[in-house]
Design an enzyme around this catalytic site. Structure first.
Site, PDB file in Angstrom:
ATOM      1  N   ARG A 134       0.860  -1.185   0.000  1.00  0.00           N
ATOM      2  CA  ARG A 134       0.000   0.000   0.000  1.00  0.00           C
ATOM      3  C   ARG A 134       0.893   1.230   0.000  1.00  0.00           C
ATOM      4  O   ARG A 134       1.763   1.373   0.856  1.00  0.00           O
ATOM      5  CB  ARG A 134      -0.918   0.011   1.225  1.00  0.00           C
ATOM      6  N   GLU A 154       4.435   7.273   2.806  1.00  0.00           N
ATOM      7  CA  GLU A 154       5.316   6.107   2.960  1.00  0.00           C
ATOM      8  C   GLU A 154       4.828   4.997   2.049  1.00  0.00           C
ATOM      9  O   GLU A 154       3.693   5.005   1.575  1.00  0.00           O
ATOM     10  CB  GLU A 154       5.351   5.606   4.416  1.00  0.00           C
ATOM     11  N   ASN A 156       4.338   0.847   2.070  1.00  0.00           N
ATOM     12  CA  ASN A 156       4.272  -0.297   2.991  1.00  0.00           C
ATOM     13  C   ASN A 156       4.492  -1.607   2.253  1.00  0.00           C
ATOM     14  O   ASN A 156       3.784  -1.893   1.278  1.00  0.00           O
ATOM     15  CB  ASN A 156       2.893  -0.357   3.649  1.00  0.00           C
ATOM     16  N   SER A 161      -2.585  -2.945   5.743  1.00  0.00           N
ATOM     17  CA  SER A 161      -3.892  -3.316   6.298  1.00  0.00           C
ATOM     18  C   SER A 161      -5.039  -2.488   5.743  1.00  0.00           C
ATOM     19  O   SER A 161      -4.848  -1.554   4.972  1.00  0.00           O
ATOM     20  CB  SER A 161      -3.838  -3.192   7.817  1.00  0.00           C
ATOM     21  N   LYS A 342      12.054   3.030   5.971  1.00  0.00           N
ATOM     22  CA  LYS A 342      11.984   4.463   5.638  1.00  0.00           C
ATOM     23  C   LYS A 342      13.297   4.936   5.002  1.00  0.00           C
ATOM     24  O   LYS A 342      13.294   5.826   4.156  1.00  0.00           O
ATOM     25  CB  LYS A 342      11.709   5.289   6.895  1.00  0.00           C
ATOM     26  N   LYS A 404      11.599  10.155  11.356  1.00  0.00           N
ATOM     27  CA  LYS A 404      11.047   8.791  11.349  1.00  0.00           C
ATOM     28  C   LYS A 404      12.127   7.740  11.583  1.00  0.00           C
ATOM     29  O   LYS A 404      13.170   7.765  10.950  1.00  0.00           O
ATOM     30  CB  LYS A 404      10.414   8.483   9.988  1.00  0.00           C
ATOM     31  N   GLU A 408       7.356   0.300  11.615  1.00  0.00           N
ATOM     32  CA  GLU A 408       6.037   0.317  10.999  1.00  0.00           C
ATOM     33  C   GLU A 408       4.988   0.299  12.099  1.00  0.00           C
ATOM     34  O   GLU A 408       5.263  -0.104  13.212  1.00  0.00           O
ATOM     35  CB  GLU A 408       5.839  -0.948  10.138  1.00  0.00           C
ATOM     36  N   GLY A 409       3.787   0.682  11.718  1.00  0.00           N
ATOM     37  CA  GLY A 409       2.653   0.449  12.608  1.00  0.00           C
ATOM     38  C   GLY A 409       2.202   1.662  13.401  1.00  0.00           C
ATOM     39  O   GLY A 409       1.252   1.570  14.174  1.00  0.00           O
ATOM     40  N   ARG A 492      -7.918   7.386   4.949  1.00  0.00           N
ATOM     41  CA  ARG A 492      -7.957   7.523   6.408  1.00  0.00           C
ATOM     42  C   ARG A 492      -7.929   9.001   6.737  1.00  0.00           C
ATOM     43  O   ARG A 492      -7.193   9.764   6.119  1.00  0.00           O
ATOM     44  CB  ARG A 492      -6.730   6.871   7.052  1.00  0.00           C
TER      45      ARG A 492
HETATM   46  P1  ADP Z   1       4.127   4.427  10.017  1.00  0.00           P
HETATM   47  O1  ADP Z   1       4.991   3.374   9.416  1.00  0.00           O
HETATM   48  O2  ADP Z   1       4.238   4.515  11.478  1.00  0.00           O
HETATM   49  O3  ADP Z   1       2.705   4.344   9.524  1.00  0.00           O
HETATM   50  P2  ADP Z   1       4.264   6.937   8.514  1.00  0.00           P
HETATM   51  O4  ADP Z   1       5.402   7.365   7.676  1.00  0.00           O
HETATM   52  O5  ADP Z   1       3.035   6.516   7.784  1.00  0.00           O
HETATM   53  O6  ADP Z   1       4.766   5.796   9.508  1.00  0.00           O
HETATM   54  O7  ADP Z   1       3.905   8.098   9.509  1.00  0.00           O
HETATM   55  C1  ADP Z   1       2.804   8.048  10.407  1.00  0.00           C
HETATM   56  C2  ADP Z   1       1.874   9.231  10.191  1.00  0.00           C
HETATM   57  O8  ADP Z   1       2.601  10.453  10.313  1.00  0.00           O
HETATM   58  C3  ADP Z   1       1.244   9.285   8.809  1.00  0.00           C
HETATM   59  O9  ADP Z   1       0.077   8.496   8.760  1.00  0.00           O
HETATM   60  C4  ADP Z   1       0.973  10.767   8.642  1.00  0.00           C
HETATM   61  O10 ADP Z   1      -0.232  11.118   9.288  1.00  0.00           O
HETATM   62  C5  ADP Z   1       2.127  11.409   9.385  1.00  0.00           C
HETATM   63  N1  ADP Z   1       3.219  11.738   8.442  1.00  0.00           N
HETATM   64  C6  ADP Z   1       4.271  10.966   8.113  1.00  0.00           C
HETATM   65  N2  ADP Z   1       5.068  11.567   7.213  1.00  0.00           N
HETATM   66  C7  ADP Z   1       4.510  12.771   6.957  1.00  0.00           C
HETATM   67  C8  ADP Z   1       4.860  13.891   6.121  1.00  0.00           C
HETATM   68  N3  ADP Z   1       5.971  13.890   5.388  1.00  0.00           N
HETATM   69  N4  ADP Z   1       4.031  14.945   6.118  1.00  0.00           N
HETATM   70  C9  ADP Z   1       2.912  14.969   6.871  1.00  0.00           C
HETATM   71  N5  ADP Z   1       2.537  13.972   7.689  1.00  0.00           N
HETATM   72  C10 ADP Z   1       3.318  12.878   7.736  1.00  0.00           C
HETATM   73 MG    MG Z   2       1.832   4.822   7.750  1.00  0.00          MG
END
Ligand code: ADP
Ligand code: MG
Length: 516
Positions: A134, A154, A156, A161, A342, A404, A408-409, A492
């Site tokens: 995803r 990101e 996945n 999920s 990441k 970051k 994950e998760g 979401r």
């Molecule tokens: P995870 O693997 O924990 O899901 P993400 O990279 O998806 O990590 O980051 C978690 C949340 O943080 C995302 O769902 C989003 O809401 C926010 N986020 C992450 N990166 C960004 C970004 N570059 N700009 C804005 N929000 C972000």
């Molecule tokens: Mg995420």
């Protein structure tokens, strides 16, 4: 103006309309299985000792407006993204070079890498590899006069999920929109809603078809005598998002006629074995409820093992190794999981990333590669002479970034002003565990209303995140692609003042989209 579409959306509901809509949605979610198991903080173990209770998944009352151009671009790029991550996974040396820096500071990554090396040394018994991916995005609108562009949050590669539930939210909103013409029953009239509905959402069909393709490609049983074959979902204990997973297994069984079993990650050794006498290393599963009957597992679908807490002891690492060395097709392999780190996304987003993309996507036309690259937000490592450090340690520039780790998760990131102090609290040797990413700026005026799992109805400014599902089956030996599809999506939506995303972590609600 780019965001004017959001300014009077969603339409106002008077108390009676709101009451009607919320009641309708509560009933619909239960009737159609748009549900989760309740958090113990909401329904305690004492109130539900037998674990029979399920509750509505958090959902928005309205679909969220989403720029059509961004949605279509995300769909158009998905099979290219699939191909990119398959090609990266085929380049063990490239992944190894990136992991090298992390191995001495990140115990989890180091453990995963060791599992891969151990199986490599013995020789992989299966060269086919399955990805159910995803790719997550936000529309980036840095100013009201800029047209929205698509930016990736990101990518996945493990346990992607909510495909089993996201299509239900699209159905829910579509049903609510399809009141008889001119008789708005659920929603008050609004230009965005009146002749609009969410695009088709084939998430369940697409993800199940990916698993079915792997099951078929595995071919005949390698056991002697031959065993019937099955797909195995390896899952976490106390999984609250079980109905999402069941939607996929039901589709596999009903439509593709593939037997599917669920196995707790902690019970892998209790119910599976690899006969020592068989050099093909088939993974044999003995269902505890079917006396003496054995199946050979064609495909292991992991909905676990993506986070350190899934490995409670060395035995869990052994279980992961056991699955990895078997002849079953893994979704994903350890290498494919590592390709989703990441740091890989950060390396691809660097200026030099273009060379990597050109290599991994050789044969893809340069315009498509450029379009894919245009979805990257600026990302930096925190090496001592790099721009990343400068941006992260300065409060003013940190405010426009997220930090970051390789996890994950959800719930792991550090945001904005908190970044400089957080970094300074860590020994510098550990900084390389983190990457710095510029914040995507979604439309500021977006609003929606969410029905939360505890029944609370919350309205306000929101941020939406679109995920596009893709599946790919390829041969690690030579890279030949046997199946590459995109299909289905997830929206979401979270309150604007919340940094984190994630439905399972309690930050977001499931949503759908109307395109504009
Ligand atoms: P995870 O693997 O924990 O899901 P993400 O990279 O998806 O990590 O980051 C978690 C949340 O943080 C995302 O769902 C989003 O809401 C926010 N986020 C992450 N990166 C960004 C970004 N570059 N700009 C804005 N929000 C972000
Ligand atoms: Mg995420």
């Amino acid at each position: 103006m780019a965001d004017s579409v959001y300014s009077n959306y969603p339409p106002h509901l008077n108390p009676a309309q709101k009451e009607f809509l919320v009641r309708t949605i509560k009933d619909w979610t239960v009737q159609h299985g748009l549900m989760i198991r309740p958090a113990p903080t909401f329904i305690s173990k004492e109130s539900d000792p037998q674990g029979v209770v399920a509750t509505s998944a958090p959902v928005t009352l309205f679909p969220s407006p989403f720029p059509k151009s961004c949605f279509e671009e995300a769909q158009a790029l998905q099979t290219v993204y699939n191909q990119l991550y398959a090609a990266i996974t085929c380049d063990e040396q490239w992944i190894g070079d990136i992991m090298e820096d992390l191995i001495d500071v990140d115990d989890f990554i180091s453990h995963l890498w060791k599992v891969h090396l151990a199986v490599k040394e013995e020789g992989y018994a299966q060269t086919l590899s399955l990805g159910l991916y995803r790719s997550d995005y936000m529309p980036h609108v840095p100013s009201a006069s800029t047209p929205p562009s698509l930016k990736q949050v990101e990518f996945n590669t493990i346990s992607s999920s909510f495909g089993g539930l996201s299509c239900l939210v699209a159905s829910l909103h579509t049903e609510l929109l399809n009141s008889p013409p001119g008789h708005p029953i659920a929603y008050p009239s609004h230009p965005l809603l009146d002749s609009n509905q969410p695009p088709e959402n084939t998430s369940v069909e697409t993800l199940a078809a990916g698993l079915a393709a792997a099951h078929t490609a595995y071919g005949a049983s390698k056991s002697s005598p031959a065993l019937p074959t099955c797909v195995l979902f390896v899952v976490q204990e106390n999984e609250r998002n079980v109905f999402d997973q069941l939607a996929l297994s039901r589709q596999l069984t009903k439509v593709h006629k593939v037997p599917v079993f669920r196995l707790l990650s902690s019970e892998v050794f209790d119910h599976t074995h690899i006969p020592a006498s068989n050099p093909s290393r088939p993974l044999v599963y003995r269902p505890p409820h079917a006396d003496g009957v054995e199946f050979e597992v064609t495909t292991v679908y992991l909905r676990c093992f993506y986070t350190p807490t899934d490995y409670k002891s060395e035995r869990d690492w052994e279980a992961r190794t056991h699955l990895e060395r078997s002849a079953a097709i893994k979704c994903p392999t350890v290498l494919n999981q590592l390709a989703g780190c990441k740091v890989v996304q950060q390396v691809l987003a660097e200026d030099k990333g273009l060379d990597h993309l050109a290599k991994f996507l050789a044969g893809t036309d340069p315009t498509t590669i450029e379009r894919l690259r245009a979805t990257f937000a600026p990302q930096h490592d925190l090496s001592s002479n790099g721009r990343g450090r400068e941006l992260a340690l300065n409060a003013a520039t940190a405010a426009n970034h997220v930090l970051k780790p390789q996890r994950e998760g959800g719930g792991n990131n550090i945001y904005k002003e908190a970044i400089p102090e957080f970094l300074r609290s860590l020994p510098e040797t550990e900084w390389k565990r983190w990457i710095l990413m510029e914040l995507i700026q979604p439309p500021v005026e977006a609003k929606n209303v969410a029905l939360r799992p505890d029944g609370e109805v919350l309205g306000g400014h929101v941020i939406g995140e679109l995920g596009i599902y893709g599946t790919i089956l390829w041969d690690q030996a030579g890279g030949k692609v046997l199946h590459n599809e995109q299909g289905g999506w997830l929206m979401r939506t979270k309150a604007k003042d919340v940094n984190e995303g994630g439905v399972a972590t309690g930050f977001s609600s499931l949503d759908s989209v109307v395109l504009h």
